[in-house]
Design a protein around this motif. Structure first.
Motif, PDB file in Angstrom:
ATOM      1  N   ARG A  45     -25.567 -35.386 -52.022  1.00 34.68           N
ATOM      2  CA  ARG A  45     -27.030 -35.275 -51.701  1.00 34.68           C
ATOM      3  C   ARG A  45     -27.706 -33.660 -51.207  1.00 34.68           C
ATOM      4  O   ARG A  45     -28.914 -33.130 -51.438  1.00 34.68           O
ATOM      5  CB  ARG A  45     -28.592 -36.588 -51.324  1.00 34.68           C
ATOM      6  N   SER A  46     -26.514 -33.332 -50.407  1.00 29.18           N
ATOM      7  CA  SER A  46     -27.283 -32.425 -49.593  1.00 29.18           C
ATOM      8  C   SER A  46     -27.362 -30.724 -50.840  1.00 29.18           C
ATOM      9  O   SER A  46     -28.179 -30.043 -50.656  1.00 29.18           O
ATOM     10  CB  SER A  46     -26.267 -31.672 -48.587  1.00 29.18           C
ATOM     11  N   ILE A  47     -26.959 -30.962 -51.642  1.00 30.14           N
ATOM     12  CA  ILE A  47     -26.673 -29.697 -52.658  1.00 30.14           C
ATOM     13  C   ILE A  47     -28.206 -29.552 -53.748  1.00 30.14           C
ATOM     14  O   ILE A  47     -28.258 -28.647 -53.608  1.00 30.14           O
ATOM     15  CB  ILE A  47     -25.967 -29.844 -53.607  1.00 30.14           C
ATOM     16  N   VAL A  48     -28.296 -31.136 -53.738  1.00 26.26           N
ATOM     17  CA  VAL A  48     -29.613 -30.747 -54.496  1.00 26.26           C
ATOM     18  C   VAL A  48     -31.127 -31.327 -53.402  1.00 26.26           C
ATOM     19  O   VAL A  48     -32.085 -31.808 -54.505  1.00 26.26           O
ATOM     20  CB  VAL A  48     -30.025 -32.239 -55.692  1.00 26.26           C
ATOM     21  N   SER A  49     -31.156 -31.076 -52.452  1.00 25.14           N
ATOM     22  CA  SER A  49     -32.114 -31.954 -51.515  1.00 25.14           C
ATOM     23  C   SER A  49     -33.529 -31.437 -51.334  1.00 25.14           C
ATOM     24  O   SER A  49     -34.435 -32.204 -52.235  1.00 25.14           O
ATOM     25  CB  SER A  49     -31.806 -31.745 -50.371  1.00 25.14           C
ATOM     26  N   GLU A  50     -33.151 -30.036 -52.259  1.00 22.75           N
ATOM     27  CA  GLU A  50     -34.431 -29.203 -52.295  1.00 22.75           C
ATOM     28  C   GLU A  50     -35.731 -29.511 -53.433  1.00 22.75           C
ATOM     29  O   GLU A  50     -36.800 -28.865 -53.949  1.00 22.75           O
ATOM     30  CB  GLU A  50     -35.105 -27.930 -52.001  1.00 22.75           C
ATOM     31  N   TYR A  51     -34.237 -30.932 -54.352  1.00 18.47           N
ATOM     32  CA  TYR A  51     -35.095 -30.794 -56.283  1.00 18.47           C
ATOM     33  C   TYR A  51     -35.760 -32.140 -55.860  1.00 18.47           C
ATOM     34  O   TYR A  51     -36.031 -32.726 -56.723  1.00 18.47           O
ATOM     35  CB  TYR A  51     -33.836 -30.392 -57.044  1.00 18.47           C
ATOM     36  N   ILE A  52     -34.947 -33.220 -55.122  1.00 18.50           N
ATOM     37  CA  ILE A  52     -35.293 -34.920 -54.572  1.00 18.50           C
ATOM     38  C   ILE A  52     -37.005 -34.929 -54.607  1.00 18.50           C
ATOM     39  O   ILE A  52     -37.123 -34.584 -53.061  1.00 18.50           O
ATOM     40  CB  ILE A  52     -34.349 -35.243 -53.594  1.00 18.50           C
ATOM     41  N   ARG A  53     -37.560 -35.541 -55.114  1.00 26.90           N
ATOM     42  CA  ARG A  53     -39.065 -35.242 -54.668  1.00 26.90           C
ATOM     43  C   ARG A  53     -39.318 -36.554 -54.005  1.00 26.90           C
ATOM     44  O   ARG A  53     -38.230 -37.345 -54.048  1.00 26.90           O
ATOM     45  CB  ARG A  53     -40.288 -36.308 -56.137  1.00 26.90           C
ATOM     46  N   GLU A  54     -40.308 -36.595 -53.242  1.00 31.73           N
ATOM     47  CA  GLU A  54     -39.933 -37.644 -52.117  1.00 31.73           C
ATOM     48  C   GLU A  54     -40.484 -39.027 -52.377  1.00 31.73           C
ATOM     49  O   GLU A  54     -40.324 -40.149 -52.135  1.00 31.73           O
ATOM     50  CB  GLU A  54     -41.705 -37.547 -51.177  1.00 31.73           C
ATOM     51  N   ASP A  55     -41.190 -38.565 -53.902  1.00 32.91           N
ATOM     52  CA  ASP A  55     -41.855 -40.374 -54.350  1.00 32.91           C
ATOM     53  C   ASP A  55     -40.156 -41.710 -55.273  1.00 32.91           C
ATOM     54  O   ASP A  55     -40.648 -42.108 -55.903  1.00 32.91           O
ATOM     55  CB  ASP A  55     -42.921 -40.345 -55.140  1.00 32.91           C
ATOM     56  N   ARG A  56     -39.687 -41.033 -54.551  1.00 33.78           N
ATOM     57  CA  ARG A  56     -38.152 -40.849 -55.709  1.00 33.78           C
ATOM     58  C   ARG A  56     -37.627 -42.398 -54.765  1.00 33.78           C
ATOM     59  O   ARG A  56     -37.293 -42.298 -53.865  1.00 33.78           O
ATOM     60  CB  ARG A  56     -36.990 -40.231 -55.606  1.00 33.78           C
ATOM     61  N   ILE A  57     -37.223 -43.085 -56.142  1.00 33.88           N
ATOM     62  CA  ILE A  57     -36.140 -44.235 -55.566  1.00 33.88           C
ATOM     63  C   ILE A  57     -34.580 -43.477 -54.912  1.00 33.88           C
ATOM     64  O   ILE A  57     -33.670 -43.090 -55.829  1.00 33.88           O
ATOM     65  CB  ILE A  57     -35.762 -45.623 -55.705  1.00 33.88           C
ATOM     66  N   GLU A  58     -34.294 -43.900 -54.437  1.00 39.35           N
ATOM     67  CA  GLU A  58     -33.273 -43.222 -53.496  1.00 39.35           C
ATOM     68  C   GLU A  58     -32.023 -44.074 -52.865  1.00 39.35           C
ATOM     69  O   GLU A  58     -32.350 -44.761 -52.217  1.00 39.35           O
ATOM     70  CB  GLU A  58     -32.725 -41.771 -52.164  1.00 39.35           C
ATOM     71  N   TYR A  59     -30.528 -44.258 -53.826  1.00 35.59           N
ATOM     72  CA  TYR A  59     -29.697 -45.789 -53.593  1.00 35.59           C
ATOM     73  C   TYR A  59     -28.140 -44.556 -53.567  1.00 35.59           C
ATOM     74  O   TYR A  59     -27.245 -44.040 -53.826  1.00 35.59           O
ATOM     75  CB  TYR A  59     -28.989 -45.884 -54.786  1.00 35.59           C
ATOM     76  N   PRO A  60     -28.069 -45.145 -51.844  1.00 40.69           N
ATOM     77  CA  PRO A  60     -26.547 -43.915 -52.343  1.00 40.69           C
ATOM     78  C   PRO A  60     -25.888 -44.953 -51.627  1.00 40.69           C
ATOM     79  O   PRO A  60     -25.876 -46.217 -51.742  1.00 40.69           O
ATOM     80  CB  PRO A  60     -26.585 -44.335 -49.873  1.00 40.69           C
TER      81      PRO A  60
END
Lengths: 247, 247
Positions: A45-60
Protein backbone atom coordinates in the motif's frame (compact mmCIF):
# COMPACT_ATOMS: atom_id res chain seq x y z
CA UNK A 1 -22.27 -8.89 -14.29
CA UNK A 2 -19.65 -9.78 -11.73
CA UNK A 3 -16.57 -7.66 -11.14
CA UNK A 4 -13.07 -8.52 -12.32
CA UNK A 5 -10.29 -9.58 -9.98
CA UNK A 6 -7.00 -7.88 -10.88
CA UNK A 7 -3.61 -9.00 -9.65
CA UNK A 8 -1.69 -5.76 -9.99
CA UNK A 9 2.07 -5.89 -10.20
CA UNK A 10 3.21 -2.61 -8.66
CA UNK A 11 6.96 -3.05 -8.95
CA UNK A 12 9.79 -3.10 -6.42
CA UNK A 13 9.05 0.07 -4.45
CA UNK A 14 9.47 3.26 -6.48
CA UNK A 15 5.92 4.45 -7.28
CA UNK A 16 7.16 5.49 -10.72
CA UNK A 17 7.89 1.85 -11.56
CA UNK A 18 4.19 1.06 -11.81
CA UNK A 19 3.08 0.36 -15.35
CA UNK A 20 0.65 2.69 -17.07
CA UNK A 21 -1.80 -0.22 -17.00
CA UNK A 22 -1.48 -0.86 -13.27
CA UNK A 23 -1.88 2.87 -12.70
CA UNK A 24 -5.06 2.95 -14.79
CA UNK A 25 -6.60 -0.15 -13.19
CA UNK A 26 -5.78 1.12 -9.71
CA UNK A 27 -7.41 4.45 -10.51
CA UNK A 28 -10.59 2.77 -11.70
CA UNK A 29 -11.13 -0.12 -9.29
CA UNK A 30 -13.58 0.64 -6.48
CA UNK A 31 -11.98 -1.94 -4.16
CA UNK A 32 -8.25 -2.09 -3.38
CA UNK A 33 -6.87 -5.07 -1.43
CA UNK A 34 -3.31 -5.58 -0.23
CA UNK A 35 -1.26 -7.82 2.04
CA UNK A 36 -0.48 -6.29 5.41
CA UNK A 37 1.61 -7.82 8.19
CA UNK A 38 -0.05 -7.91 11.58
CA UNK A 39 3.04 -6.11 12.91
CA UNK A 40 2.84 -2.86 10.93
CA UNK A 41 1.78 -1.06 7.79
CA UNK A 42 1.45 -2.59 4.31
CA UNK A 43 4.53 -2.20 2.12
CA UNK A 44 2.43 -2.72 -1.01
CA UNK A 45 0.00 0.00 0.00
CA UNK A 46 2.84 2.39 0.82
CA UNK A 47 4.20 2.06 -2.73
CA UNK A 48 0.99 3.31 -4.32
CA UNK A 49 -0.51 5.39 -1.50
CA UNK A 50 -0.42 8.55 -3.61
CA UNK A 51 -2.54 6.84 -6.28
CA UNK A 52 -5.33 5.51 -4.02
CA UNK A 53 -8.36 7.76 -4.03
CA UNK A 54 -10.07 8.47 -0.74
CA UNK A 55 -13.42 7.10 -1.88
CA UNK A 56 -12.00 3.62 -2.45
CA UNK A 57 -12.90 0.64 -0.32
CA UNK A 58 -9.66 -0.69 1.14
CA UNK A 59 -9.32 -4.31 2.21
CA UNK A 60 -6.09 -5.25 4.03
CA UNK A 61 -5.29 -8.96 3.94
CA UNK A 62 -3.64 -9.30 7.32
CA UNK A 63 -0.95 -11.98 7.21
CA UNK A 64 0.52 -13.11 10.53
CA UNK A 65 4.31 -12.70 10.63
CA UNK A 66 4.86 -14.86 13.69
CA UNK A 67 4.93 -18.21 11.98
CA UNK A 68 6.99 -19.85 9.29
CA UNK A 69 3.94 -21.76 8.12
CA UNK A 70 2.84 -20.36 4.81
CA UNK A 71 0.45 -19.96 3.14
CA UNK A 72 -1.82 -19.11 6.02
CA UNK A 73 -4.74 -21.00 4.55
CA UNK A 74 -7.41 -19.51 6.79
CA UNK A 75 -6.29 -15.96 5.94
CA UNK A 76 -6.73 -16.49 2.21
CA UNK A 77 -9.96 -18.44 2.63
CA UNK A 78 -11.43 -15.49 4.50
CA UNK A 79 -10.04 -12.89 2.10
CA UNK A 80 -11.40 -14.78 -0.90
CA UNK A 81 -14.80 -14.99 0.76
CA UNK A 82 -14.87 -11.28 1.56
CA UNK A 83 -13.60 -10.18 -1.84
CA UNK A 84 -16.08 -12.41 -3.63
CA UNK A 85 -18.87 -10.36 -2.04
CA UNK A 86 -17.56 -7.25 -3.81
CA UNK A 87 -17.09 -9.19 -7.06
CA UNK A 88 -20.66 -10.53 -6.84
CA UNK A 89 -21.86 -6.95 -6.49
CA UNK A 90 -20.17 -6.18 -9.80
CA UNK A 91 -17.27 -4.24 -8.31
CA UNK A 92 -13.75 -4.72 -9.63
CA UNK A 93 -11.15 -5.63 -7.03
CA UNK A 94 -7.49 -4.63 -7.50
CA UNK A 95 -5.07 -6.68 -5.40
CA UNK A 96 -1.72 -4.91 -4.94
CA UNK A 97 1.27 -7.19 -5.47
CA UNK A 98 4.85 -6.11 -4.76
CA UNK A 99 7.04 -6.71 -7.82
CA UNK A 100 5.25 -9.11 -10.16
CA UNK A 101 2.13 -11.05 -9.02
CA UNK A 102 3.30 -14.45 -10.30
CA UNK A 103 7.00 -14.18 -9.40
CA UNK A 104 7.07 -15.66 -5.90
CA UNK A 105 4.00 -13.63 -5.04
CA UNK A 106 1.19 -14.38 -2.62
CA UNK A 107 -1.46 -13.33 -5.15
CA UNK A 108 -1.53 -16.91 -6.40
CA UNK A 109 -3.40 -17.91 -3.26
CA UNK A 110 -6.27 -15.60 -4.13
CA UNK A 111 -6.05 -16.55 -7.79
CA UNK A 112 -6.32 -20.21 -6.84
CA UNK A 113 -9.50 -19.52 -4.87
CA UNK A 114 -11.25 -17.04 -7.20
CA UNK A 115 -10.08 -17.38 -10.80
CA UNK A 116 -12.49 -20.18 -11.66
CA UNK A 117 -15.50 -18.20 -10.46
CA UNK A 118 -14.71 -14.67 -11.62
CA UNK A 119 -13.00 -12.92 -14.53
CA UNK A 120 -9.41 -12.48 -13.48
CA UNK A 121 -6.56 -10.53 -14.99
CA UNK A 122 -2.94 -10.51 -13.90
CA UNK A 123 -1.09 -7.28 -14.74
CA UNK A 124 2.61 -8.10 -14.80
CA UNK A 125 5.00 -5.81 -12.97
CA UNK A 126 8.68 -4.91 -12.74
CA UNK A 127 10.41 -7.52 -10.62
CA UNK A 128 12.88 -6.53 -7.91
CA UNK A 129 15.34 -8.80 -9.73
CA UNK A 130 15.27 -6.60 -12.85
CA UNK A 131 15.31 -3.43 -10.76
CA UNK A 132 18.26 -4.84 -8.82
CA UNK A 133 20.32 -5.45 -11.94
CA UNK A 134 19.50 -1.93 -13.13
CA UNK A 135 20.60 -0.46 -9.80
CA UNK A 136 23.80 -2.53 -9.74
CA UNK A 137 24.68 -1.50 -13.27
CA UNK A 138 25.20 -5.11 -14.29
CA UNK A 139 23.26 -7.30 -16.69
CA UNK A 140 21.22 -10.01 -15.05
CA UNK A 141 21.92 -12.35 -17.97
CA UNK A 142 23.11 -12.07 -21.56
CA UNK A 143 23.27 -14.03 -24.80
CA UNK A 144 23.17 -17.77 -24.01
CA UNK A 145 23.60 -17.42 -20.24
CA UNK A 146 21.68 -19.72 -17.94
CA UNK A 147 20.04 -17.74 -15.15
CA UNK A 148 18.85 -19.38 -11.94
CA UNK A 149 16.75 -17.89 -9.16
CA UNK A 150 17.33 -19.66 -5.85
CA UNK A 151 15.62 -18.93 -2.54
CA UNK A 152 18.23 -18.40 0.19
CA UNK A 153 16.11 -20.55 2.49
CA UNK A 154 17.37 -23.70 0.72
CA UNK A 155 20.27 -25.76 2.12
CA UNK A 156 23.86 -24.91 1.14
CA UNK A 157 24.30 -27.89 -1.17
CA UNK A 158 21.17 -27.00 -3.15
CA UNK A 159 22.40 -23.45 -3.64
CA UNK A 160 25.98 -24.52 -4.42
CA UNK A 161 24.88 -26.92 -7.15
CA UNK A 162 22.98 -24.16 -8.96
CA UNK A 163 25.87 -21.74 -8.55
CA UNK A 164 28.08 -24.25 -10.30
CA UNK A 165 25.68 -24.83 -13.18
CA UNK A 166 24.55 -21.29 -13.95
CA UNK A 167 26.12 -18.22 -15.52
CA UNK A 168 24.07 -15.91 -13.37
CA UNK A 169 22.33 -16.55 -10.07
CA UNK A 170 19.87 -14.48 -8.09
CA UNK A 171 19.56 -15.48 -4.45
CA UNK A 172 16.31 -14.16 -3.01
CA UNK A 173 14.79 -14.30 0.48
CA UNK A 174 18.16 -13.68 2.11
CA UNK A 175 17.11 -12.25 5.48
CA UNK A 176 18.45 -14.25 8.41
CA UNK A 177 20.30 -16.61 6.06
CA UNK A 178 22.79 -13.89 5.10
CA UNK A 179 25.84 -15.06 7.05
CA UNK A 180 25.47 -18.65 5.91
CA UNK A 181 25.07 -17.64 2.26
CA UNK A 182 28.01 -15.23 2.33
CA UNK A 183 30.20 -18.00 3.82
CA UNK A 184 29.06 -20.36 1.10
CA UNK A 185 29.94 -17.84 -1.61
CA UNK A 186 33.34 -17.28 0.04
CA UNK A 187 34.05 -21.01 -0.02
CA UNK A 188 33.21 -21.04 -3.73
CA UNK A 189 35.32 -17.95 -4.51
CA UNK A 190 32.27 -16.09 -5.79
CA UNK A 191 32.13 -13.09 -3.47
CA UNK A 192 34.02 -10.91 -5.96
CA UNK A 193 31.28 -11.62 -8.53
CA UNK A 194 28.44 -10.76 -6.18
CA UNK A 195 26.43 -7.65 -5.42
CA UNK A 196 24.21 -7.22 -2.38
CA UNK A 197 20.98 -5.23 -2.60
CA UNK A 198 18.23 -4.27 -0.20
CA UNK A 199 15.09 -2.13 -0.50
CA UNK A 200 15.73 -1.68 -4.21
CA UNK A 201 14.43 1.51 -5.82
CA UNK A 202 13.38 3.00 -2.48
CA UNK A 203 14.96 6.07 -0.91
CA UNK A 204 16.72 3.92 1.66
CA UNK A 205 18.05 1.35 -0.82
CA UNK A 206 21.47 -0.16 -0.10
CA UNK A 207 23.66 -1.57 -2.84
CA UNK A 208 27.09 -2.92 -2.01
CA UNK A 209 29.71 -5.29 -3.29
CA UNK A 210 28.95 -8.40 -1.24
CA UNK A 211 32.47 -8.25 0.18
CA UNK A 212 31.57 -5.00 1.98
CA UNK A 213 28.30 -6.23 3.47
CA UNK A 214 28.53 -7.74 6.93
CA UNK A 215 25.52 -6.71 8.97
CA UNK A 216 22.18 -8.47 9.17
CA UNK A 217 20.07 -8.41 6.05
CA UNK A 218 16.34 -7.65 5.94
CA UNK A 219 13.86 -9.98 4.26
CA UNK A 220 13.65 -7.72 1.21
CA UNK A 221 17.23 -8.27 0.14
CA UNK A 222 18.94 -10.25 -2.60
CA UNK A 223 22.34 -11.21 -3.95
CA UNK A 224 23.11 -11.10 -7.68
CA UNK A 225 26.03 -13.12 -9.02
CA UNK A 226 27.26 -12.79 -12.59
CA UNK A 227 29.88 -15.10 -14.08
CA UNK A 228 28.45 -15.40 -17.57
CA UNK A 229 29.54 -14.82 -21.13
CA UNK A 230 30.38 -11.12 -20.91
CA UNK A 231 33.85 -10.74 -19.45
CA UNK A 232 33.54 -7.02 -19.00
CA UNK A 233 30.71 -7.48 -16.52
CA UNK A 234 32.92 -9.28 -14.04
CA UNK A 235 35.46 -6.47 -14.17
CA UNK A 236 32.86 -3.79 -13.72
CA UNK A 237 32.83 -1.95 -10.42
CA UNK A 238 29.64 -2.73 -8.55
CA UNK A 239 27.58 0.37 -7.90
CA UNK A 240 27.32 1.54 -4.34
CA UNK A 241 24.35 3.41 -2.95
CA UNK A 242 23.99 3.80 0.73
CA UNK A 243 21.52 6.19 2.20
CA UNK A 244 23.05 8.40 4.87
CA UNK A 245 20.26 7.50 7.27
CA UNK A 246 20.35 3.79 6.56
CA UNK A 247 21.78 3.05 10.01
CA UNK B 1 27.12 19.27 -18.58
CA UNK B 2 26.85 16.11 -20.61
CA UNK B 3 23.54 14.36 -21.25
CA UNK B 4 22.41 11.18 -19.55
CA UNK B 5 22.17 7.84 -21.31
CA UNK B 6 18.97 5.99 -20.40
CA UNK B 7 18.38 2.31 -21.01
CA UNK B 8 14.60 2.26 -21.08
CA UNK B 9 12.80 -1.00 -20.43
CA UNK B 10 9.59 -0.70 -22.43
CA UNK B 11 8.06 -4.09 -21.64
CA UNK B 12 6.96 -7.01 -23.79
CA UNK B 13 4.83 -5.25 -26.39
CA UNK B 14 1.66 -3.72 -24.97
CA UNK B 15 2.33 0.07 -24.83
CA UNK B 16 0.43 0.16 -21.53
CA UNK B 17 3.09 -2.04 -19.94
CA UNK B 18 5.60 0.81 -19.95
CA UNK B 19 6.34 2.11 -16.49
CA UNK B 20 5.37 5.63 -15.54
CA UNK B 21 9.10 6.34 -15.32
CA UNK B 22 9.91 5.05 -18.80
CA UNK B 23 6.97 7.06 -20.13
CA UNK B 24 8.27 10.22 -18.45
CA UNK B 25 11.88 9.74 -19.59
CA UNK B 26 10.76 8.98 -23.13
CA UNK B 27 8.64 12.13 -23.18
CA UNK B 28 11.54 14.30 -22.04
CA UNK B 29 14.56 12.92 -23.90
CA UNK B 30 15.44 14.84 -27.06
CA UNK B 31 17.12 11.79 -28.64
CA UNK B 32 15.48 8.37 -28.96
CA UNK B 33 17.56 5.40 -30.14
CA UNK B 34 16.35 1.85 -30.81
CA UNK B 35 17.50 -1.40 -32.37
CA UNK B 36 16.19 -2.01 -35.85
CA UNK B 37 16.77 -5.05 -38.04
CA UNK B 38 18.04 -4.32 -41.52
CA UNK B 39 15.10 -6.36 -42.82
CA UNK B 40 12.19 -4.28 -41.53
CA UNK B 41 10.81 -1.90 -38.92
CA UNK B 42 11.91 -1.69 -35.29
CA UNK B 43 9.78 -3.72 -32.87
CA UNK B 44 10.93 -1.57 -29.95
CA UNK B 45 9.92 1.63 -31.73
CA UNK B 46 6.54 0.18 -32.68
CA UNK B 47 5.75 -0.46 -28.99
CA UNK B 48 6.09 3.20 -28.05
CA UNK B 49 5.40 4.92 -31.36
CA UNK B 50 2.39 6.76 -29.91
CA UNK B 51 4.63 8.27 -27.22
CA UNK B 52 7.43 9.61 -29.47
CA UNK B 53 7.00 13.28 -30.25
CA UNK B 54 7.61 14.45 -33.78
CA UNK B 55 10.34 16.88 -32.78
CA UNK B 56 12.55 14.11 -31.39
CA UNK B 57 15.80 13.06 -33.00
CA UNK B 58 15.49 9.38 -33.80
CA UNK B 59 18.53 7.14 -34.10
CA UNK B 60 17.94 3.58 -35.34
CA UNK B 61 20.71 1.15 -34.45
CA UNK B 62 20.57 -1.08 -37.49
CA UNK B 63 21.51 -4.62 -36.58
CA UNK B 64 22.15 -7.04 -39.43
CA UNK B 65 19.91 -10.12 -39.22
CA UNK B 66 21.85 -12.18 -41.74
CA UNK B 67 24.46 -13.52 -39.41
CA UNK B 68 24.51 -15.55 -36.24
CA UNK B 69 27.55 -13.63 -35.06
CA UNK B 70 26.52 -11.39 -32.24
CA UNK B 71 27.22 -8.84 -30.93
CA UNK B 72 27.93 -7.03 -34.13
CA UNK B 73 30.85 -5.15 -32.65
CA UNK B 74 31.17 -2.58 -35.41
CA UNK B 75 27.46 -1.69 -35.15
CA UNK B 76 27.70 -0.86 -31.46
CA UNK B 77 31.04 0.92 -31.85
CA UNK B 78 29.46 3.23 -34.42
CA UNK B 79 26.24 3.73 -32.43
CA UNK B 80 28.22 4.57 -29.28
CA UNK B 81 30.30 7.06 -31.24
CA UNK B 82 27.22 8.74 -32.74
CA UNK B 83 25.25 8.83 -29.50
CA UNK B 84 28.21 10.25 -27.60
CA UNK B 85 28.03 13.31 -29.85
CA UNK B 86 24.51 13.99 -28.57
CA UNK B 87 25.58 13.30 -24.99
CA UNK B 88 28.54 15.67 -25.34
CA UNK B 89 26.10 18.34 -26.51
CA UNK B 90 24.22 17.90 -23.24
CA UNK B 91 21.29 16.04 -24.75
CA UNK B 92 19.78 13.05 -22.97
CA UNK B 93 19.55 9.88 -25.05
CA UNK B 94 16.81 7.30 -24.37
CA UNK B 95 17.59 3.85 -25.76
CA UNK B 96 14.46 1.72 -26.18
CA UNK B 97 14.84 -1.84 -24.87
CA UNK B 98 12.21 -4.54 -25.37
CA UNK B 99 11.31 -6.10 -22.02
CA UNK B 100 13.98 -5.26 -19.48
CA UNK B 101 17.33 -3.73 -20.57
CA UNK B 102 19.53 -6.09 -18.54
CA UNK B 103 17.54 -9.32 -19.05
CA UNK B 104 19.18 -10.76 -22.17
CA UNK B 105 19.06 -7.30 -23.74
CA UNK B 106 21.39 -5.73 -26.27
CA UNK B 107 21.51 -2.47 -24.32
CA UNK B 108 24.46 -3.87 -22.40
CA UNK B 109 26.64 -3.34 -25.48
CA UNK B 110 26.00 0.40 -25.40
CA UNK B 111 26.28 0.46 -21.63
CA UNK B 112 29.67 -1.22 -21.87
CA UNK B 113 30.89 1.45 -24.26
CA UNK B 114 29.37 4.57 -22.69
CA UNK B 115 28.69 4.12 -18.98
CA UNK B 116 32.19 5.01 -17.88
CA UNK B 117 32.13 8.31 -19.77
CA UNK B 118 28.57 9.55 -19.23
CA UNK B 119 25.89 9.46 -16.53
CA UNK B 120 23.83 6.38 -17.26
CA UNK B 121 20.57 5.15 -15.83
CA UNK B 122 18.86 1.84 -16.48
CA UNK B 123 15.07 1.95 -16.09
CA UNK B 124 13.90 -1.61 -15.45
CA UNK B 125 10.95 -2.93 -17.41
CA UNK B 126 8.37 -5.70 -17.40
CA UNK B 127 9.98 -8.84 -18.77
CA UNK B 128 8.19 -11.01 -21.32
CA UNK B 129 8.71 -13.85 -18.82
CA UNK B 130 6.51 -12.14 -16.22
CA UNK B 131 4.01 -11.07 -18.87
CA UNK B 132 3.96 -14.65 -20.15
CA UNK B 133 3.10 -16.10 -16.76
CA UNK B 134 0.34 -13.50 -16.37
CA UNK B 135 -1.09 -14.41 -19.77
CA UNK B 136 -0.90 -18.14 -19.07
CA UNK B 137 -2.62 -17.74 -15.73
CA UNK B 138 0.11 -19.70 -13.99
CA UNK B 139 2.70 -18.61 -11.44
CA UNK B 140 6.23 -18.43 -12.75
CA UNK B 141 7.56 -19.59 -9.37
CA UNK B 142 6.33 -19.78 -5.79
CA UNK B 143 7.58 -20.22 -2.23
CA UNK B 144 10.92 -22.07 -2.31
CA UNK B 145 10.82 -22.99 -6.00
CA UNK B 146 14.02 -22.87 -8.01
CA UNK B 147 13.46 -21.07 -11.30
CA UNK B 148 15.83 -21.45 -14.24
CA UNK B 149 15.90 -19.48 -17.47
CA UNK B 150 17.51 -21.46 -20.29
CA UNK B 151 18.11 -20.28 -23.85
CA UNK B 152 16.66 -22.79 -26.32
CA UNK B 153 19.82 -22.44 -28.37
CA UNK B 154 21.70 -24.66 -25.91
CA UNK B 155 22.18 -28.40 -26.54
CA UNK B 156 19.57 -30.90 -25.36
CA UNK B 157 21.64 -32.22 -22.49
CA UNK B 158 22.22 -28.74 -21.08
CA UNK B 159 18.49 -28.03 -21.14
CA UNK B 160 17.54 -31.46 -19.79
CA UNK B 161 19.85 -31.12 -16.77
CA UNK B 162 18.21 -27.83 -15.75
CA UNK B 163 14.74 -29.24 -16.30
CA UNK B 164 15.61 -32.00 -13.86
CA UNK B 165 16.98 -29.65 -11.21
CA UNK B 166 14.39 -26.85 -11.27
CA UNK B 167 10.79 -26.45 -10.16
CA UNK B 168 10.08 -24.01 -12.93
CA UNK B 169 11.87 -23.46 -16.21
CA UNK B 170 11.54 -20.74 -18.82
CA UNK B 171 12.96 -21.66 -22.21
CA UNK B 172 13.62 -18.52 -24.23
CA UNK B 173 14.88 -17.95 -27.77
CA UNK B 174 12.85 -20.88 -29.12
CA UNK B 175 12.53 -19.95 -32.79
CA UNK B 176 13.91 -22.61 -35.11
CA UNK B 177 14.76 -24.85 -32.15
CA UNK B 178 11.07 -25.53 -31.46
CA UNK B 179 10.79 -29.06 -32.80
CA UNK B 180 13.93 -30.23 -31.03
CA UNK B 181 12.83 -28.70 -27.72
CA UNK B 182 9.32 -30.11 -27.92
CA UNK B 183 10.77 -33.58 -28.59
CA UNK B 184 13.06 -33.20 -25.62
CA UNK B 185 10.14 -32.24 -23.35
CA UNK B 186 8.16 -35.21 -24.69
CA UNK B 187 11.00 -37.59 -23.84
CA UNK B 188 11.03 -36.15 -20.30
CA UNK B 189 7.22 -36.35 -19.90
CA UNK B 190 7.01 -32.60 -19.35
CA UNK B 191 4.76 -31.52 -22.22
CA UNK B 192 1.68 -31.63 -20.00
CA UNK B 193 3.34 -29.11 -17.67
CA UNK B 194 4.29 -26.71 -20.44
CA UNK B 195 2.70 -23.65 -22.00
CA UNK B 196 3.79 -22.14 -25.31
CA UNK B 197 3.66 -18.38 -25.83
CA UNK B 198 4.46 -16.03 -28.64
CA UNK B 199 4.15 -12.25 -29.13
CA UNK B 200 3.03 -11.87 -25.52
CA UNK B 201 0.74 -8.93 -24.72
CA UNK B 202 0.37 -7.96 -28.38
CA UNK B 203 -2.88 -8.18 -30.33
CA UNK B 204 -1.60 -11.20 -32.22
CA UNK B 205 -0.35 -13.08 -29.15
CA UNK B 206 -0.66 -16.87 -29.18
CA UNK B 207 -0.86 -18.90 -26.01
CA UNK B 208 -1.32 -22.65 -26.16
CA UNK B 209 -0.72 -25.77 -24.16
CA UNK B 210 2.56 -26.99 -25.65
CA UNK B 211 0.84 -30.22 -26.67
CA UNK B 212 -1.29 -28.27 -29.15
CA UNK B 213 1.56 -26.34 -30.74
CA UNK B 214 3.13 -27.90 -33.79
CA UNK B 215 3.97 -25.22 -36.32
CA UNK B 216 7.17 -23.22 -36.56
CA UNK B 217 7.81 -20.79 -33.76
CA UNK B 218 9.01 -17.20 -34.21
CA UNK B 219 12.06 -15.85 -32.39
CA UNK B 220 9.88 -14.00 -29.88
CA UNK B 221 8.44 -17.14 -28.33
CA UNK B 222 8.98 -19.02 -25.09
CA UNK B 223 7.97 -22.12 -23.21
CA UNK B 224 7.07 -22.02 -19.52
CA UNK B 225 7.20 -25.21 -17.49
CA UNK B 226 5.90 -25.42 -13.93
CA UNK B 227 6.40 -28.48 -11.73
CA UNK B 228 7.00 -26.72 -8.44
CA UNK B 229 5.56 -26.65 -4.95
CA UNK B 230 1.99 -25.70 -5.78
CA UNK B 231 0.10 -28.79 -6.90
CA UNK B 232 -2.90 -26.86 -8.12
CA UNK B 233 -0.82 -25.12 -10.75
CA UNK B 234 -0.10 -28.34 -12.58
CA UNK B 235 -3.79 -29.17 -12.71
CA UNK B 236 -4.74 -25.75 -13.98
CA UNK B 237 -5.96 -25.52 -17.56
CA UNK B 238 -3.48 -23.49 -19.57
CA UNK B 239 -5.05 -20.37 -21.03
CA UNK B 240 -5.52 -20.28 -24.75
CA UNK B 241 -5.47 -17.11 -26.81
CA UNK B 242 -5.19 -17.33 -30.49
CA UNK B 243 -5.80 -14.37 -32.69
CA UNK B 244 -8.14 -15.17 -35.57
CA UNK B 245 -5.70 -13.69 -38.06
CA UNK B 246 -2.65 -15.38 -36.63
CA UNK B 247 -2.40 -17.71 -39.63
Amino acid sequence: MTGTLYGLGIGPGDPELLTLKAHRVLGAAPVVAYPQPDTGPSFARSIVSEYIREDRIEYPIVVPMRTERFPAKAVYDEAARDLSVYLDEGRDVAVLCEGDPFFYGSFMYLYERLAQSYPCEVVPGVSSMMAGAAALGRPLAARNDILTVVPGTLPDEEIATRLGMSDAVVIIKIGRHFNRIKSLLESLNLVAHAGYLERISLGEQRILPLSDMTADAPYFSMILIYKGAEDWVASWPIARTEHADAH
